[in-house]
Motif scaffolding. Structure first.
Motif, mmCIF file in Angstrom:
data_model
loop_
_atom_site.group_PDB
_atom_site.id
_atom_site.type_symbol
_atom_site.label_atom_id
_atom_site.label_comp_id
_atom_site.label_asym_id
_atom_site.label_seq_id
_atom_site.Cartn_x
_atom_site.Cartn_y
_atom_site.Cartn_z
ATOM 1 N N ILE A 187 63.827 28.166 32.639
ATOM 2 C CA ILE A 187 63.797 26.906 31.893
ATOM 3 C C ILE A 187 64.755 25.898 32.515
ATOM 4 C CG2 ILE A 187 64.349 25.836 29.675
ATOM 5 C CD1 ILE A 187 63.339 28.368 28.325
ATOM 6 N N LEU A 188 65.897 26.358 32.975
ATOM 7 C CA LEU A 188 66.857 25.470 33.629
ATOM 8 C C LEU A 188 66.254 24.843 34.883
ATOM 9 C CD1 LEU A 188 69.698 24.357 33.570
ATOM 10 C CD2 LEU A 188 70.480 26.400 34.763
ATOM 11 N N VAL A 189 65.491 25.614 35.643
ATOM 12 C CA VAL A 189 64.809 25.085 36.829
ATOM 13 C C VAL A 189 63.820 23.991 36.432
ATOM 14 C CG1 VAL A 189 63.183 25.641 38.678
ATOM 15 C CG2 VAL A 189 65.072 27.194 38.167
ATOM 16 N N ALA A 268 69.865 25.060 45.107
ATOM 17 C CA ALA A 268 69.504 23.975 44.197
ATOM 18 C C ALA A 268 69.533 22.629 44.906
ATOM 19 C CB ALA A 268 70.464 23.968 43.005
ATOM 20 N N GLY A 269 70.509 22.444 45.808
ATOM 21 C CA GLY A 269 70.564 21.196 46.560
ATOM 22 C C GLY A 269 69.321 20.998 47.419
ATOM 23 N N ILE A 270 68.880 22.064 48.078
ATOM 24 C CA ILE A 270 67.660 21.992 48.888
ATOM 25 C C ILE A 270 66.437 21.743 48.011
ATOM 26 C CG2 ILE A 270 66.160 23.295 50.455
ATOM 27 C CD1 ILE A 270 68.674 24.760 51.428
ATOM 28 N N PHE A 271 66.395 22.450 46.884
ATOM 29 C CA PHE A 271 65.249 22.299 45.983
ATOM 30 C C PHE A 271 65.153 20.876 45.441
ATOM 31 C CE2 PHE A 271 63.852 22.238 41.533
ATOM 32 C CZ PHE A 271 62.527 22.617 41.701
ATOM 33 N N LEU A 272 66.289 20.291 45.048
ATOM 34 C CA LEU A 272 66.259 18.937 44.506
ATOM 35 C C LEU A 272 65.798 17.928 45.549
ATOM 36 C CD1 LEU A 272 69.442 18.782 42.248
ATOM 37 C CD2 LEU A 272 67.079 18.401 41.542
ATOM 38 N N ASN A 327 54.096 25.790 45.768
ATOM 39 C CA ASN A 327 54.736 25.366 44.523
ATOM 40 C C ASN A 327 56.247 25.560 44.639
ATOM 41 O OD1 ASN A 327 55.607 24.879 41.945
ATOM 42 N ND2 ASN A 327 54.263 26.344 40.939
ATOM 43 N N PRO A 328 57.014 24.498 44.828
ATOM 44 C CA PRO A 328 58.465 24.668 44.992
ATOM 45 C C PRO A 328 59.141 25.248 43.756
ATOM 46 C CG PRO A 328 57.896 22.341 44.772
ATOM 47 C CD PRO A 328 56.612 23.078 44.926
ATOM 48 N N ILE A 329 58.614 24.930 42.574
ATOM 49 C CA ILE A 329 59.223 25.442 41.343
ATOM 50 C C ILE A 329 59.100 26.961 41.278
ATOM 51 C CG2 ILE A 329 58.964 25.474 38.825
ATOM 52 C CD1 ILE A 329 58.392 22.533 38.908
ATOM 53 N N ALA A 330 57.987 27.521 41.746
ATOM 54 C CA ALA A 330 57.805 28.972 41.731
ATOM 55 C C ALA A 330 58.865 29.661 42.586
ATOM 56 C CB ALA A 330 56.402 29.331 42.236
ATOM 57 N N TYR A 331 59.168 29.071 43.729
ATOM 58 C CA TYR A 331 60.188 29.665 44.606
ATOM 59 C C TYR A 331 61.576 29.613 43.957
ATOM 60 C CZ TYR A 331 56.807 29.660 48.464
ATOM 61 O OH TYR A 331 55.716 29.888 49.261
ATOM 62 N N PHE A 332 61.912 28.465 43.366
ATOM 63 C CA PHE A 332 63.262 28.321 42.829
ATOM 64 C C PHE A 332 63.459 29.165 41.562
ATOM 65 C CE2 PHE A 332 66.765 25.353 41.178
ATOM 66 C CZ PHE A 332 67.725 26.074 41.861
ATOM 67 N N ILE A 333 62.421 29.284 40.740
ATOM 68 C CA ILE A 333 62.524 30.156 39.561
ATOM 69 C C ILE A 333 62.789 31.595 39.993
ATOM 70 C CG2 ILE A 333 61.194 31.219 37.685
ATOM 71 C CD1 ILE A 333 59.895 28.532 37.182
ATOM 72 N N GLU A 348 68.057 38.530 50.836
ATOM 73 C CA GLU A 348 66.887 38.707 49.968
ATOM 74 C C GLU A 348 66.131 37.401 49.721
ATOM 75 O OE1 GLU A 348 69.649 42.002 49.463
ATOM 76 O OE2 GLU A 348 69.943 39.837 49.190
ATOM 77 N N ILE A 349 66.797 36.256 49.804
ATOM 78 C CA ILE A 349 66.144 34.995 49.431
ATOM 79 C C ILE A 349 65.915 34.061 50.603
ATOM 80 C CG2 ILE A 349 67.171 35.135 47.127
ATOM 81 C CD1 ILE A 349 69.123 32.913 48.029
ATOM 82 N N GLN A 350 66.345 34.426 51.797
ATOM 83 C CA GLN A 350 66.325 33.476 52.909
ATOM 84 C C GLN A 350 64.922 32.968 53.239
ATOM 85 O OE1 GLN A 350 67.610 35.171 56.647
ATOM 86 N NE2 GLN A 350 66.852 37.211 56.130
ATOM 87 N N ASN A 351 63.913 33.828 53.176
ATOM 88 C CA ASN A 351 62.551 33.384 53.505
ATOM 89 C C ASN A 351 62.070 32.306 52.540
ATOM 90 O OD1 ASN A 351 62.385 35.147 55.685
ATOM 91 N ND2 ASN A 351 61.520 36.805 54.457
ATOM 92 N N MET A 352 62.372 32.462 51.240
ATOM 93 C CA MET A 352 61.967 31.465 50.259
ATOM 94 C C MET A 352 62.742 30.163 50.457
ATOM 95 S SD MET A 352 61.442 33.727 46.774
ATOM 96 C CE MET A 352 62.983 34.638 46.951
ATOM 97 N N VAL A 353 64.006 30.261 50.839
ATOM 98 C CA VAL A 353 64.798 29.060 51.090
ATOM 99 C C VAL A 353 64.251 28.299 52.291
ATOM 100 C CG1 VAL A 353 67.090 28.176 51.660
ATOM 101 C CG2 VAL A 353 66.859 30.087 50.070
#
Length: 376
Positions: A187-189, A268-272, A327-333, A348-353
């Motif tokens: 929800i925060l995302v 979060a900075g990259i996602f925004l 879908n960028p939101i799916a990755y960040f969630i 664990e998260i580098q590929n999604m980043v």
């Protein structure tokens, strides 16, 4: 750099002079996080049930008591008339009917199959599945307990009991199976995404509507400087809102922060940047704030529904799973839940980043190019 500083000062002055926008930026996300975290839940809190007990035996009473003692089931209606129970279900008074036939206890004690019927209101499929799952668990526990009692009474001698396997379940990452713990990071995302997408999506259009875009176009400001000036203020506001939300999640909802907070903020900075670049792209292809709002809202609804917030991506059809790849939101969630709840690190998260970074770079370049085409 001086030009960018001037643009940033202009944007921040416009934002903070608009007194009606400040509550939307800083108060509404907190209220929405508080409300949605409790409202958006699939937890089973209370199930009203009806009882048709034609047996009236010790076993049938023990069965009903076991349901009531679970804390999930409330005996709303007790009757011997099946039609009355069905009518109560049709009117929405009860969600489940337990019908125990005559001879239920006798059949059980004599080793025959003891039948009973559970009728569940399945209009809401997810709730019906939970009711069935909880009911099955209660019945299995009661069945195992009563079988031991019957076998002990019927035993002619008392042979030495063999040792049995004792299963002790342990849940990782969410030991108490608290649904809020699972929902709050997602929800925060969504809240941060809404701020980034909607505000940046209406930014350039607002300049066009009030007539200041022409004044900016005749200045020696480069296109990338203009976009940076439009992107950074809401990026800062989005990060501030995220920090407020994270503090509320940690100290208000007691969400465990097993991972590195710096990792969360960096992603979060990259996602925004990614989501705001999409908003800027929308702003360059629309002519009014209303058009920008409609397009941003349409994309936001699709992103949320396909983001894995409410339903697992793995349970979606193949075509829907393929759409989540963009879908960028799916990755960040997924990243938020992995880092906060599982303690995942960079490996664990580098590929999604990397995917988010690629999408953000492409969207920002396209936005700059598109603005160059439309600006006069």
């Amino acid at each position: 750099m001086r030009i960018i500083r001037v643009l940033l000062r202009k944007e921040f002055l416009q934002i903070f002079r608009n007194k009606s926008m400040l509550p939307i930026l800083f108060v509404m996300p907190v209220i929405q996080l508080l409300v949605l975290s409790f409202a958006a839940t699939y937890e089973l809190k209370e199930v009203d049930m009806a009882l048709i007990d034609a047996d009236q035996s010790e076993l049938s009473r023990a069965l009903v008591s076991r349901f009531q003692a679970s804390g999930y089931f409330v005996l709303e209606l007790e009757t011997f008339n099946p039609e009355e129970a069905l009518e109560a279900m049709d009117e929405g008074q009860v969600s489940m009917i337990i019908q125990i036939p005559q001879g239920f206890e006798t059949d059980f004690k004599e080793g025959r199959k003891a039948h009973l019927q559970l009728i569940i209101d399945a209009v809401d499929g997810s709730t019906a599945g939970l009711i069935q799952s909880y009911s099955t668990s209660i019945l299995k526990d009661l069945n195992a307990e009563k079988l031991v009692e019957v076998n002990m009474r019927n035993a002619v001698s008392a042979p030495k009991l063999s040792s049995s396997i004792n299963i002790i379940p342990q849940n990782w990452y969410n030991p108490n199976l608290d649904y809020i713990t699972y929902m709050v990071p997602g929800i925060l995302v969504v809240l941060v995404s809404m701020i980034g997408l909607f505000l940046s999506g209406m930014n350039i259009v607002r300049e066009q509507e009030i007539g200041t875009i022409e004044q900016l176009n005749v200045t020696p400001i480069r296109k990338y400087q203009f976009m940076i000036g439009k992107l950074l203020p809401f990026w800062v506001i989005g990060m501030v809102d995220l920090l407020i939300g994270l503090a509320l999640a940690r100290y208000g909802f007691q969400i465990p922060f097993l991972g590195n907070l710096f990792t969360v903020l960096a992603v979060a900075g990259i996602f925004l940047i990614t989501i705001q670049s999409l908003g800027l792209l929308i702003s360059t292809v629309t002519h009014t704030q209303q058009q920008a709002m409609f397009i941003a809202w349409f994309l936001m609804v699709v992103f949320i529904l396909l983001g894995g917030l409410f339903t697992p991506i793995e349970s979606m059809p193949n075509w829907a799973q393929n759409l989540t790849l963009v879908n960028p939101i799916a990755y960040f969630i997924k990243i938020m839940r992995m880092v906060l709840l599982k303690g995942a690190g960079w490996i664990e998260i580098q590929n999604m980043v990397y995917v988010l970074l690629f999408m953000g770079s492409v969207l920002l370049l396209v936005s700059i190019k598109r603005y160059k085409k439309t600006a006069q």
